[in-house]
Design a protein around this motif. Structure first.
Motif, mmCIF file in Angstrom:
data_model
loop_
_atom_site.group_PDB
_atom_site.id
_atom_site.type_symbol
_atom_site.label_atom_id
_atom_site.label_comp_id
_atom_site.label_asym_id
_atom_site.label_seq_id
_atom_site.Cartn_x
_atom_site.Cartn_y
_atom_site.Cartn_z
ATOM 1 N N ALA A 11 -5.235 0.336 -8.165
ATOM 2 C CA ALA A 11 -5.224 -0.977 -8.841
ATOM 3 C C ALA A 11 -6.596 -1.381 -9.345
ATOM 4 O O ALA A 11 -6.969 -2.559 -9.294
ATOM 5 C CB ALA A 11 -4.657 -2.050 -7.907
ATOM 6 N N GLU A 12 -7.350 -0.398 -9.870
ATOM 7 C CA GLU A 12 -8.698 -0.697 -10.349
ATOM 8 C C GLU A 12 -8.691 -1.759 -11.447
ATOM 9 O O GLU A 12 -9.593 -2.608 -11.519
ATOM 10 C CB GLU A 12 -9.367 0.583 -10.870
ATOM 11 N N MET A 47 3.913 -7.766 -7.654
ATOM 12 C CA MET A 47 3.651 -6.362 -7.955
ATOM 13 C C MET A 47 3.024 -5.670 -6.751
ATOM 14 O O MET A 47 2.262 -6.283 -5.997
ATOM 15 C CB MET A 47 2.715 -6.257 -9.166
ATOM 16 N N ILE A 48 3.380 -4.402 -6.564
ATOM 17 C CA ILE A 48 2.732 -3.573 -5.551
ATOM 18 C C ILE A 48 2.050 -2.397 -6.227
ATOM 19 O O ILE A 48 2.453 -1.966 -7.318
ATOM 20 C CB ILE A 48 3.732 -3.051 -4.494
ATOM 21 N N GLN A 49 1.014 -1.898 -5.594
ATOM 22 C CA GLN A 49 0.332 -0.694 -6.058
ATOM 23 C C GLN A 49 0.698 0.442 -5.132
ATOM 24 O O GLN A 49 0.525 0.351 -3.911
ATOM 25 C CB GLN A 49 -1.189 -0.894 -6.057
ATOM 26 N N THR A 50 1.228 1.512 -5.690
ATOM 27 C CA THR A 50 1.590 2.685 -4.904
ATOM 28 C C THR A 50 0.712 3.862 -5.304
ATOM 29 O O THR A 50 -0.069 3.775 -6.263
ATOM 30 C CB THR A 50 3.075 3.064 -5.110
ATOM 31 N N ARG A 99 0.116 0.963 -1.256
ATOM 32 C CA ARG A 99 -1.276 0.722 -0.874
ATOM 33 C C ARG A 99 -1.669 -0.744 -0.845
ATOM 34 O O ARG A 99 -2.476 -1.158 -0.013
ATOM 35 C CB ARG A 99 -2.195 1.490 -1.838
ATOM 36 N N ALA A 100 -1.142 -1.526 -1.750
ATOM 37 C CA ALA A 100 -1.557 -2.936 -1.818
ATOM 38 C C ALA A 100 -0.455 -3.755 -2.461
ATOM 39 O O ALA A 100 0.408 -3.236 -3.173
ATOM 40 C CB ALA A 100 -2.857 -3.077 -2.611
ATOM 41 N N VAL A 101 -0.503 -5.059 -2.188
ATOM 42 C CA VAL A 101 0.456 -5.988 -2.776
ATOM 43 C C VAL A 101 -0.325 -7.103 -3.465
ATOM 44 O O VAL A 101 -1.368 -7.553 -2.969
ATOM 45 C CB VAL A 101 1.409 -6.566 -1.704
ATOM 46 N N VAL A 131 0.601 1.833 19.476
ATOM 47 C CA VAL A 131 0.846 1.877 18.041
ATOM 48 C C VAL A 131 0.331 0.596 17.400
ATOM 49 O O VAL A 131 0.100 -0.408 18.072
ATOM 50 C CB VAL A 131 2.360 2.044 17.735
ATOM 51 N N LYS A 132 0.154 0.658 16.102
ATOM 52 C CA LYS A 132 -0.221 -0.525 15.326
ATOM 53 C C LYS A 132 0.521 -0.470 13.997
ATOM 54 O O LYS A 132 0.926 0.600 13.526
ATOM 55 C CB LYS A 132 -1.730 -0.573 15.079
ATOM 56 N N GLY A 133 0.715 -1.626 13.387
ATOM 57 C CA GLY A 133 1.429 -1.685 12.125
ATOM 58 C C GLY A 133 0.698 -0.951 11.023
ATOM 59 O O GLY A 133 -0.537 -0.930 10.975
ATOM 60 N N VAL A 134 1.453 -0.339 10.135
ATOM 61 C CA VAL A 134 0.872 0.345 8.982
ATOM 62 C C VAL A 134 0.147 -0.676 8.105
ATOM 63 O O VAL A 134 0.665 -1.765 7.839
ATOM 64 C CB VAL A 134 1.962 1.072 8.175
ATOM 65 N N THR A 135 -1.042 -0.335 7.669
ATOM 66 C CA THR A 135 -1.868 -1.257 6.885
ATOM 67 C C THR A 135 -1.435 -1.284 5.423
ATOM 68 O O THR A 135 -1.256 -0.234 4.802
ATOM 69 C CB THR A 135 -3.352 -0.855 6.965
ATOM 70 N N ILE A 136 -1.268 -2.477 4.888
ATOM 71 C CA ILE A 136 -1.013 -2.698 3.463
ATOM 72 C C ILE A 136 -2.156 -3.541 2.920
ATOM 73 O O ILE A 136 -2.469 -4.602 3.467
ATOM 74 C CB ILE A 136 0.318 -3.432 3.221
ATOM 75 N N GLY A 137 -2.797 -3.085 1.865
ATOM 76 C CA GLY A 137 -3.947 -3.790 1.317
ATOM 77 C C GLY A 137 -3.601 -5.131 0.695
ATOM 78 O O GLY A 137 -2.493 -5.350 0.197
ATOM 79 N N ASN A 138 -4.559 -6.044 0.754
ATOM 80 C CA ASN A 138 -4.493 -7.360 0.118
ATOM 81 C C ASN A 138 -3.518 -8.325 0.799
ATOM 82 O O ASN A 138 -3.099 -9.299 0.197
ATOM 83 C CB ASN A 138 -4.145 -7.248 -1.376
ATOM 84 N N ILE A 139 -3.155 -8.051 2.037
ATOM 85 C CA ILE A 139 -2.400 -9.042 2.809
ATOM 86 C C ILE A 139 -3.413 -9.943 3.512
ATOM 87 O O ILE A 139 -4.308 -9.447 4.195
ATOM 88 C CB ILE A 139 -1.483 -8.360 3.844
ATOM 89 N N PRO A 140 -3.296 -11.255 3.369
ATOM 90 C CA PRO A 140 -4.281 -12.168 3.965
ATOM 91 C C PRO A 140 -4.409 -11.976 5.477
ATOM 92 O O PRO A 140 -3.417 -11.746 6.170
ATOM 93 C CB PRO A 140 -3.720 -13.561 3.629
ATOM 94 N N LYS A 141 -5.614 -12.088 5.968
ATOM 95 C CA LYS A 141 -5.868 -11.882 7.389
ATOM 96 C C LYS A 141 -5.139 -12.907 8.257
ATOM 97 O O LYS A 141 -4.756 -12.607 9.391
ATOM 98 C CB LYS A 141 -7.371 -11.947 7.659
ATOM 99 N N GLU A 142 -4.924 -14.100 7.723
ATOM 100 C CA GLU A 142 -4.297 -15.142 8.536
ATOM 101 C C GLU A 142 -2.828 -14.865 8.833
ATOM 102 O O GLU A 142 -2.254 -15.505 9.733
ATOM 103 C CB GLU A 142 -4.441 -16.514 7.863
#
Length: 495
Positions: free
Chosen positions: A465-466, A118-121, A110-112, A292-303
């Motif tokens: 990742a609360e 660390m990653i959150q799964t 879900r997020a990196v 198609v579009k890439g699978v979204t992973i949270g907390n990856i910078p927009k840039e």
């Protein structure tokens, strides 16, 4: 007695401390002196990378939301009841049996959090030394939420099974429906997207109309069934040459497919596909394979995000701005290859070649050596249109018709994982070729057990990742909570 109790309690406390320090709690993976490579996604790229890291000296952890590898080029044959889902799927655990220092966990990443490595799964957190995103793509509805809710995508095996059920159930209903309008809606099939997948599903449904309907539904005139292929661009197979595009269009028109070019789908209301020019097509089988579009992973910078939600990487497939995070396959976009300044095509061969090189580069990096830059070797592209019809391109060689179709069969048969799967698919193809028939046309709906439904609901509400988000910025927390809301909405939609 009290001393003994104290020693037992102290030992238990020491054990818990050791366990928390040396084992990822939720994942139950022991940490050791080996550096850990975490791979997100078991598609062509991720699976190749994991296989090539065997005996590399790394601890390899593979995450995927399914417990099997699926073969996307043949998913359309599952949707058309041509082959069984299990024939193009292969369990990860079967592939990695008796493999040391390898772990598979069925979970969604879900997020990196790069600063914590660390990653959150969906089942907990995992630490990494090297992280590789290889989660591939998902259907792109270009922000149209209503179409996303109404259309039938065909990106995964499970979606193909759902589409198969819908097509067959609509045919059954067409025999008993109350009005001619409803019958026409049930028999019209609209496919949006003129890429390889759209061309292939249009061709196979045309063959179903020609060979299956007269035998299975003798009291249903085949002339009532219409197949529409809608493409927003000026031609089909835009990733291939104009010559191949022209042959594919000719094949489909000869097979009775209605091809609409330069037509953009803007909405779907009241069982009608609405086009940008104001025209409408009545249908209850609305298939979306338009992008198609890439699978979204949270907390990856927009840039570091490029077009199509793809992660920008350098010549070594490192995510821009990070030394230990990589991305390969359809989920990344690379501009460093001088032969592909706008990024590589989203093809299996790109992912496979990147996975092979990255395995070597990770070993080189761990030894303090310089990695090697990626350069894609184009092995060609192909698409099948139907029986004895296909188009294929290899360097300067272009072919179409029967020989291209045979080449397509050989290439795809070789690429399927597992000897059993290869044999089953080959026998299915031979049987279907000579009999014009297959015995897979059952409408079968799966029902998840209550235990699984409850577990999915719990996982969708937890492991976001609360604890970490309390220390992060408001924007980071808001973006990840937005992903949580999307996951809950998707869960409700699939109930």
């Amino acid at each position: 007695m009290y001393v003994r109790f104290f020693l037992i309690l102290q030992n238990k406390t020491d054990y818990n401390r050791y366990y928390k320090k040396h084992v990822d709690m939720s994942l139950n993976i022991a940490k050791n002196e080996k550096k850990r490579v975490v791979i997100v996604g078991g598609g062509f790229g991720g699976l190749t990378l994991a296989n090539k890291l065997k005996k590399s000296g790394f601890q390899v952890v593979l995450f995927d939301k399914n417990n099997y590898h699926q073969f996307p080029p043949l998913i359309y044959q599952v949707a058309s009841a041509g082959i069984e889902p299990s024939s193009i799927s292969f369990p990860f655990r079967k592939n990695f049996q008796r493999r040391k220092n390898f772990f598979f966990r069925m979970a969604e990443v879900r997020a990196v959090f790069p600063e914590r490595k660390m990653i959150q799964t969906s089942i907990g957190k995992a630490e990494y030394d090297y992280l590789v995103f290889a989660a591939g793509t998902t259907s792109n509805f270009f922000g149209n939420k209503h179409i996303e809710a109404e259309a039938m995508p065909m990106k995964t095996v499970s979606e193909a099974m759902g589409l198969r059920n819908a097509i067959l159930a609509n045919l059954e209903r067409a025999l008993t429906c109350a009005t001619k309008l409803e019958q026409q809606e049930l028999l019209n099939v609209v496919i949006v997207g003129g890429g390889a997948t759209g061309v292939e599903i249009a061709g196979v449904l045309s063959e179903m109309k020609r060979f299956v309907l007269p035998n299975d539904y003798p009291d249903l005139p085949t002339s009532l069934m219409h197949i529409y292929l809608v493409e927003a661009g000026p031609r089909l197979l835009s990733a291939m040459s104009e010559e191949s595009s022209r042959h594919a269009e000719q094949f489909l028109r000869e097979m009775g497919v209605n091809i609409l070019l330069n037509k953009m789908v803007v909405d779907y209301r009241d069982h009608k596909v609405m086009l940008g020019d104001g025209s409408e097509i009545a249908t209850r089988t609305f298939i979306w394979v338009s992008g198609v579009k890439g699978v979204t992973i949270g907390n990856i910078p927009k840039e570091v995000m490029g077009r199509g939600n793809r992660i920008k990487v350098d010549a070594y497939n490192r995510v821009e701005g990070y030394d230990n995070i990589f991305a390969i396959g359809d989920q990344c976009i690379q501009f460093a290859d001088e032969d592909y300044p706008n990024g590589h095509p989203q093809l299996a061969q790109v992912a496979i070649q990147q996975g092979k090189l990255l395995a070597k580069n990770l070993v080189r990096i761990s030894k303090g050596k310089e990695p090697k830059a990626f350069s894609y070797v184009n092995l060609g592209a192909m698409a099948t249109v139907g029986r004895n019809r296909a188009v294929a391109e290899f360097s300067k060689i272009k072919m179409h018709g029967w020989f291209a179709w045979v080449v397509w069969l050989v290439v795809h048969l070789r690429s399927i994982l597992g000897v059993r799967n290869k044999l089953v698919v080959f026998l299915n193809w031979v049987w279907n070729y000579f009999t014009y028939d297959q015995s897979l046309r059952m409408v079968v709906y799966s029902r998840k057990a209550k235990e699984i439904r409850e577990r999915e609901r719990i996982e969708a509400n937890t492991h976001w990742a609360e604890d970490i988000l309390k220390e992060e910025s408001e924007d980071t927390a808001a973006s990840i909570m937005a992903l949580k809301n999307e996951a809950l909405e998707e869960l409700d939609r699939l109930k």
